[in-house]
Design an enzyme around this catalytic site. Structure first.
Site, mmCIF file in Angstrom:
data_model
loop_
_atom_site.group_PDB
_atom_site.id
_atom_site.type_symbol
_atom_site.label_atom_id
_atom_site.label_comp_id
_atom_site.label_asym_id
_atom_site.label_seq_id
_atom_site.Cartn_x
_atom_site.Cartn_y
_atom_site.Cartn_z
ATOM 1 N N LYS A 77 0.808 -1.229 0.000
ATOM 2 C CA LYS A 77 0.000 0.000 0.000
ATOM 3 C C LYS A 77 0.845 1.285 0.000
ATOM 4 C CE LYS A 77 -4.188 -1.830 2.124
ATOM 5 N NZ LYS A 77 -5.210 -1.642 3.156
ATOM 6 N N ASP A 89 -9.878 3.119 2.302
ATOM 7 C CA ASP A 89 -9.980 2.422 3.601
ATOM 8 C C ASP A 89 -10.610 3.328 4.666
ATOM 9 O OD1 ASP A 89 -8.884 -0.032 2.836
ATOM 10 O OD2 ASP A 89 -6.834 0.655 3.173
#
Ligand code: ATR
Length: 279
Positions: free
Chosen positions: A66, A102
């Site tokens: 990420k 997220d």
């Protein structure tokens, strides 16, 4: 022509995203396919370059890539850049643009039980990547306080220092947080503590929590961690990590297709996949 979508991670075998997104493609009659790819650190650049050359529609990025993916993208939106992590990439006219769904996914999933963060006293447990996405997203919503408790308090201090949005924050040890738990309207558990197979663990004992406070755990396997069970027994409203997972996926799907999908359908799909697991 069929559009390619993907998720890059290592390991990737347990990802529930492929089944979830492929079901949505067929439900909305979109000619797309979503595939998992196990990509090693040293191959990440080539993988991203290859997907771009193939005209990928978009892809997700998961652990451990990420943050590492940032330099390989053509652009990054403000929130993802501040968080320093991308979980969703969109091919916008040949340019690979990075986003982070997220934190926004967590916020959207929380909305039905806590519609307003403004003025709330919030505690985040943990200071890793997931905590960072949630902290930065909530910081923009004007909470009264946004504190962090972490095993390594220095890491919590660093996270607070990194945040460009102005918010009142303190860094705590687990012991200190446990003592002041009654102050909080919302407590979000973001560490791996309590995740299967170590389901008998929790960050700390939940003394003096406020009845009707909202307690969230971003873990969804098991669906009720020890932390959530104890919080519920002591009068809190609880939410597991399923909503964050489903909504981060829904926001990614919307970025790729322009359609905000049926989240109930996605939730049922993930629950079915979880039911088929042995751990
Ligand atoms: P993620 O991206 O899933 O958030 P991470 O970046 O590795 O994962 O962060 C893990 C978080 O869980 C950190 O807050 C970590 O605490 P430290 O900063 O002290 O390392 C926390 N964590 C992991 N295992 C833990 C354990 N056994 N006890 C307490 N905290 C733990």
């Amino acid at each position: 022509m069929k559009k390619l979508f993907a998720v890059l991670g290592d390991p990737i075998g347990h990802s529930m995203s492929p089944v979830m997104h492929n079901d949505l493609f067929s439900f909305y009659n979109i000619d797309g396919v979503y595939l998992p790819f196990q990509v090693k650190d040293e191959d990440l650049y080539d993988a991203v370059k290859g997907l771009k050359a193939l005209g990928v529609g978009g892809f997700n990025v998961t652990v451990p890539h990420k943050s590492k993916i940032l330099p390989f993208l053509d652009g990054i939106d403000e929130l993802a850049a501040n968080i320093g992590a991308v979980n969703t990439v969109v091919n916008e006219n040949g340019q690979l643009m990075g986003y982070n769904t997220d934190g926004p996914g967590f916020l959207k999933g929380l909305n039905p039980i806590l519609p307003k963060i403004a003025g709330q006293k919030v505690l985040i447990i943990g200071a890793g990547g997931a905590a960072r996405a949630i902290y930065f997203t909530l910081a923009k919503e004007n909470p009264d306080t946004l504190d962090i408790a972490n095993r390594t308090v220095e890491k919590a201090r660093e996270l607070i220092k990194d945040c460009p949005y102005s918010v009142s924050s303190r860094a705590y040890s687990f012991e200190e947080a446990s003592e002041s738990l009654g102050e909080y309207d919302l407590v979000v558990q973001t560490t791996v503590i309590g995740m299967s197979p170590k389901i008998d663990e929790q960050p700390f004992v939940l003394n003096n929590l406020r009845k009707q406070a909202v307690f969230c755990d971003i873990i969804y396997n098991p669906l009720e961690t020890k932390f959530l069970k104890e919080a519920e027994q002591k009068g809190a409203i609880i939410q597991n990590g399923l909503d964050m997972f489903v909504y981060q996926g829904a926001l990614a799907f919307e970025k790729w297709t322009g359609i905000f999908p049926d989240v109930e359908r996605m939730r049922d799909n993930v629950l079915k996949q979880l039911g088929g697991r042995t751990c």
